[in-house]
Design an enzyme around this catalytic site. Structure first.
Site, PDB file in Angstrom:
ATOM      1  N   SER A  17       9.049  21.867  -7.307  1.00  8.16           N
ATOM      2  CA  SER A  17       9.444  22.679  -6.172  1.00  8.16           C
ATOM      3  C   SER A  17      10.502  23.687  -6.582  1.00  8.16           C
ATOM      4  CB  SER A  17      10.003  21.788  -5.054  1.00  8.16           C
ATOM      5  OG  SER A  17      10.549  22.573  -4.004  1.00  8.16           O
ATOM      6  N   GLU A  28      -4.239  18.703  -8.584  1.00  6.51           N
ATOM      7  CA  GLU A  28      -4.551  19.906  -7.806  1.00  6.51           C
ATOM      8  C   GLU A  28      -5.391  20.888  -8.614  1.00  6.51           C
ATOM      9  OE1 GLU A  28      -0.582  20.952  -6.770  1.00  6.51           O
ATOM     10  OE2 GLU A  28      -0.367  19.194  -5.458  1.00  6.51           O
ATOM     11  N   HIS A  48     -11.150   2.916   3.764  1.00  7.53           N
ATOM     12  CA  HIS A  48     -10.785   3.796   4.883  1.00  7.53           C
ATOM     13  C   HIS A  48      -9.304   4.199   4.821  1.00  7.53           C
ATOM     14  CE1 HIS A  48     -14.592   2.720   6.972  1.00  7.53           C
ATOM     15  NE2 HIS A  48     -14.365   1.523   6.442  1.00  7.53           N
ATOM     16  N   LYS A  92      11.742  17.145  -7.548  1.00 12.26           N
ATOM     17  CA  LYS A  92      10.424  16.834  -6.995  1.00 12.26           C
ATOM     18  C   LYS A  92       9.365  16.928  -8.092  1.00 12.26           C
ATOM     19  CE  LYS A  92       7.892  17.681  -2.720  1.00 12.26           C
ATOM     20  NZ  LYS A  92       6.502  17.678  -3.165  1.00 12.26           N
TER      21      LYS A  92
END
Length: 453
Positions: free
Chosen positions: A311, A324, A181, A317
């Site tokens: 980024s 993705e 969970h 970053k």
């Protein structure tokens, strides 16, 4: 631009002088959307191989002369070499039987054969399409192209991904916090977590390989409605045998052509297995997304490769771009599965007329998933490494280690201990010292992560 006149049953039509197709291809070009999705090359090459095999069988059966067989064979070989890919311009958004693409192939083969002969002796319908119908040829090409594409593209990528996961499983023999969970749970070995990913792919691979065997059964020989009109009784079986030799794969002519023409359930089943693979890859990629999140403010138990700046505004970053990419591909595959299932349900009476849609989506799923899986493996999985410092810190701070105390002090006391630790910002050891449920020796003996995995 110079034009020539081509004729068909509807009359005359102008065709560009340089084009190798005829009237039916030209009518399709003019009547349906352009600059949109076109027929997959795998399907077109399967159609050409069917024409090549059919010419040999028709010749063996005495229906086609040696000269005409040789001319058709020559033209097919030229196309298979990739010399004429630009001669197949038709969109998938055409007739649902794929008739116009079948005729596109027939016309180009006839044109090349006649050019070689120096005279018009090969007719696209009478000779190239002899003993065939678009209704049995097109679904036959769908099965052939899908099976070969799986064999050449997707299955090898799954095999290589299983191999790298097996390697990572051996490398990542570290105890860490388990999570259910998205909340802390009892400990688990990192190797066991990776073993679940590996077994997902192993079992998906097995199902896909087994399910794809249904694609070996072909519609060829059924002609227009499954009765085999205008073809010999042995034509379908003989073409399947010839295709098996040409393509180094086992094919057979289905004993029920009515089924093969009216239903595309084999394609649905195979793509269903591909969809399952896509859903498991989505889960694996998402696990990596969560485990690598941070690096300072998240879980950060996995280090991921820095493939490109993450980024345009935040220096340094690093984003999980491979995650993705493959999850977007997985969603596309799942959407394709719905389209294929719906298209199969629309097979009215003796023919399914949604075949171009089915094969386009099948081909896209196989190729997209193959290429994406390769990138995912090479640019992400191979470069994964454990962040041992964070793994140990998270394990030490996990309150769910208290589960091991339940058999000794009971569920209620164990719950009270965990709640006290959470409320006070203490470790379990510190909370136990305050509550006095166990002496230190008993606590150390029971709270041993190596005994919990």
């Amino acid at each position: 631009m110079k034009k020539r006149i081509e004729k068909d049953s509807l009359g005359e039509i102008e065709v560009e002088e340089s084009a190798l197709w005829g009237a039916q291809t030209q009518r399709s070009l003019e009547n349906f959307p352009q600059d949109v999705e076109t027929m997959p090359k795998f399907l077109l090459m399967a159609l050409v191989n069917i024409k090549k095999a059919a010419a040999k069988v028709n010749n063996d059966e005495g229906k086609l002369s040696d000269k005409k067989k040789d001319l058709i064979n020559y033209a097919c070989n030229q196309i298979l070499l990739g010399n004429y890919d630009d001669q197949f311009p038709l969109t998938i958004w055409q007739t649902g039987s794929g008739t116009q693409t079948n005729m596109n192939v027939n016309e180009v083969i006839a044109h090349l054969a006649n050019k070689k002969a120096g005279e018009n002796i090969i007719h696209p319908n009478d000779h190239v399409n002899m003993s065939q119908s678009s209704n049995d040829v097109f679904p036959t090409a769908m099965h052939i192209s899908s099976l070969l594409s799986l064999r050449e593209n997707l299955l090898p990528q799954i095999e290589e991904t299983i191999a790298i996961l097996s390697k990572k499983e051996k490398e990542f023999d570290i105890i860490k916090t388990g999570r259910t969970h998205l909340q802390d749970a009892t400990p688990i070995k990192f190797s066991d977590e990776i073993s679940a990913w590996k077994v997902m792919l192993e079992r998906d691979y097995k199902v896909l390989k087994e399910t794809s065997q249904s694609l070996k059964k072909l519609a060829i020989g059924g002609t227009a409605v499954g009765t085999g009109l205008n073809a010999s009784k042995t034509f379908g079986a003989n073409v399947a045998d010839e295709l098996s030799i040409l393509l180094d794969a086992e094919f057979i002519s289905d004993d029920n052509k009515f089924y093969q023409l009216s239903s595309k359930s084999s394609m649905v089943s195979v793509h269903g297995a591909i969809k399952t693979l896509a859903s498991d890859l989505y889960k694996i990629a998402n696990d990596i997304r969560f485990l690598s999140c941070g690096p300072r403010s998240g879980i950060n138990e996995l280090n991921i490769p820095a493939n490109e700046p993450g980024s345009s505004i935040m220096p340094g970053k690093v984003n999980p771009t491979q995650v993705e990419s493959i999850t977007m591909v997985a969603i596309q595959v799942m959407a394709n599965d719905f389209a294929i299932s719906m298209a199969n349900s629309q097979g009215q009476l003796q023919l399914n007329t949604y075949m171009p849609l089915i094969i386009y989506n099948m081909n896209q799923s196989i190729i997209l998933l193959s290429k994406s899986l390769k990138c995912f493996r090479e640019n992400l999985i191979e470069g994964l490494s454990p962040n041992k410092e964070n793994i140990e810190k998270n394990l030490e701070n996990s309150l769910m280690l208290v589960t091991a105390l339940s058999p000794k002090i009971g569920y209620d006391k164990a719950s009270k201990l965990a709640k006290h630790a959470f409320d006070k910002g203490l470790t379990l050891r510190e909370a136990n010292n305050e509550l006095g449920f166990l002496d230190e020796g008993e606590f150390d003996k029971l709270i041993d992560p190596s005994k919990m995995v």
